[in-house]
Design an enzyme around this catalytic site. Structure first.
Site, PDB file in Angstrom:
ATOM      1  N   CYS A   1       0.630  -1.246  -0.021  1.00  0.00           N
ATOM      2  CA  CYS A   1      -0.098   0.103  -0.151  1.00  0.00           C
ATOM      3  C   CYS A   1       0.966   1.222   0.099  1.00  0.00           C
ATOM      4  CB  CYS A   1      -0.901  -0.064   1.150  1.00  0.00           C
ATOM      5  SG  CYS A   1      -2.088  -1.472   1.118  1.00  0.00           S
TER       6      CYS A   1
ATOM      7  N   HIS B   1      -3.117   7.060   2.432  1.00  0.00           N
ATOM      8  CA  HIS B   1      -3.592   5.851   1.770  1.00  0.00           C
ATOM      9  C   HIS B   1      -4.993   5.570   2.153  1.00  0.00           C
ATOM     10  CE1 HIS B   1      -4.105   1.854   1.045  1.00  0.00           C
ATOM     11  NE2 HIS B   1      -3.929   1.016   1.937  1.00  0.00           N
TER      12      HIS B   1
ATOM     13  N   ASN C   1     -10.099  -0.137   0.109  1.00  0.00           N
ATOM     14  CA  ASN C   1      -8.656   0.021   0.220  1.00  0.00           C
ATOM     15  C   ASN C   1      -8.228  -0.692  -1.133  1.00  0.00           C
ATOM     16  OD1 ASN C   1      -6.106  -0.463   0.762  1.00  0.00           O
ATOM     17  ND2 ASN C   1      -6.398  -1.120   2.521  1.00  0.00           N
TER      18      ASN C   1
END
Ligand code: UT7
Length: 329
Positions: A123, A256, A286
């Site tokens: 990520c 993020h 996500n």
């Protein structure tokens, strides 16, 4: 005595792409219920801020999602694929073991010859990839870079594990980063701590013609949560100090997009009002390496982020990895 003019990198275009299949929390909960897995829209919204995610069709790969995102970014920058001399793709869900998704994207763009490689920092991948592209541009190794984050995380989700499968989605985001005599990217900070490999990983691998180990995502959500809150604050402060700027200079924070509570916690620690935060986790879930460039493109195209705005990008994820980039858009 003649001096060499400073060389910086600057984002000249952004783009993104979401696969068309949007799955609301209710629709996902109904799908999981068929296998006896209980979850609810209320739990997912309260704990994460996620309301929906997009899933790619079974035959759609990361490079397929990257292609329209890259084309949109090139169009916004007024560049053709032939003008790109560096392609970096951040992904943890590559099309193949090898070659890189960047090489596959290069072929789909119909060009050949320029450097193309993948960055694997989960990520934090986009922040890592942007930092590498910036360094290559500053040293003259590249002039016009295409930097992409793309994921089909739905492929590695365990739909029998409600603690993870409700969190992730698929998508791609891209930027064109070009050499400039004006900054651009002001500073970046990258970090990793491999002692925490196990708290977020997909441990399986291909060996002897078979998948060895578990090929599905595993996460200790609370351990990741605790680490994320701390490192997002420290990386933000470090990158501001490096650039000689302060929290008050930040026009937009794009962390993020994993969990709205982590993002709110980071904004609070940096004393940033919530309206300076770009939030797409509600609609995207996500999307790992794609989450930051997706959110950036959404904010640019909606007119929120404008030329000259100071933007902080922050990644955090498996590895454990984290990092921040501060830039003047
Ligand atoms: O992309 C890399 C970065 N990743 C992250 O930043 C993720 C970080 N972690 C998180 O976002 C959060 O830890 C989660 C969203 C994963 C979990 O939230 P939490 O507030 O830490 O919940 P929890 O793990 O403490 O679970 C609370 C309860 C548990 O039940 P009991 O033991 O209290 O009875 C879970 O079994 O919620 C239960 N639960 C669920 N219930 C309904 C867990 N998942 C679900 C679910 N639906 N999907």
């Amino acid at each position: 005595m003649s001096s060499i003019p400073p060389r910086y990198s600057r984002i000249t275009g952004t783009g993104s792409f979401l696969p068309p299949d949007r799955l609301s929390n209710e629709a996902l909960a109904a799908r999981l219920a068929r296998d006896g897995i209980e979850t609810s829209d209320q739990w997912i919204v309260e704990r994460t801020g996620i309301r929906a995610r997009h899933f790619a069709a079974a035959d759609v790969t990361s490079s397929d999602l990257a292609l329209p995102a890259a084309r949109h970014a090139l169009e916004a920058a007024g560049r053709s694929a032939a003008e790109v001399d560096l392609i970096i793709v951040a992904t943890s869900t590559p099309d193949m073991v090898f070659p890189s998704t960047a090489c596959l994207l290069q072929r789909k763009l119909g060009v050949a010859g320029c450097a193309a490689f993948d960055v694997q920092a989960v990520c934090s991948g986009f922040v890592y990839a942007l930092t590498v592209a910036d360094a290559m541009i500053r040293t003259g190794a590249a002039t016009c870079a295409l930097v992409v984050g793309t994921e089909v995380f739905s492929r590695i989700l365990d739909f029998k594990d409600r603690t993870t499968c409700v969190l992730f989605g698929d998508g791609a985001g891209a930027v064109v980063l070009e050499a400039s005599d004006q900054p651009g990217l002001l500073a970046s900070e990258l970090h990793a701590d491999g002692r925490h490999v196990e708290i977020l990983c997909t441990p399986g691998t291909v060996s002897g013609g078979q998948v060895l180990g578990d090929p599905l995502l595993k996460m200790d959500g609370q351990a990741v949560f605790k680490l994320a809150v701390g490192v997002l604050e420290s990386a933000a402060r470090a990158v501001l100090a490096k650039a000689g700027r302060s929290e008050a200079d930040i026009d937009w924070l794009i962390p993020h997009q994993a969990n709205i509570r982590i993002m709110q916690g980071t904004a609070k620690k940096l004393k940033l009002p919530m309206d300076k935060l770009v939030v797409t986790v509600d609609e995207h879930g996500n999307t790992s390496a794609a989450s930051i460039p997706l959110a950036l493109d959404v904010a640019v195209r909606s007119g929120r982020i404008r030329r000259g705005d100071t933007v902080m990008l922050e990644g955090v994820g498996g590895g454990f990895t984290w990092g921040a980039v501060l830039l003047d858009y």
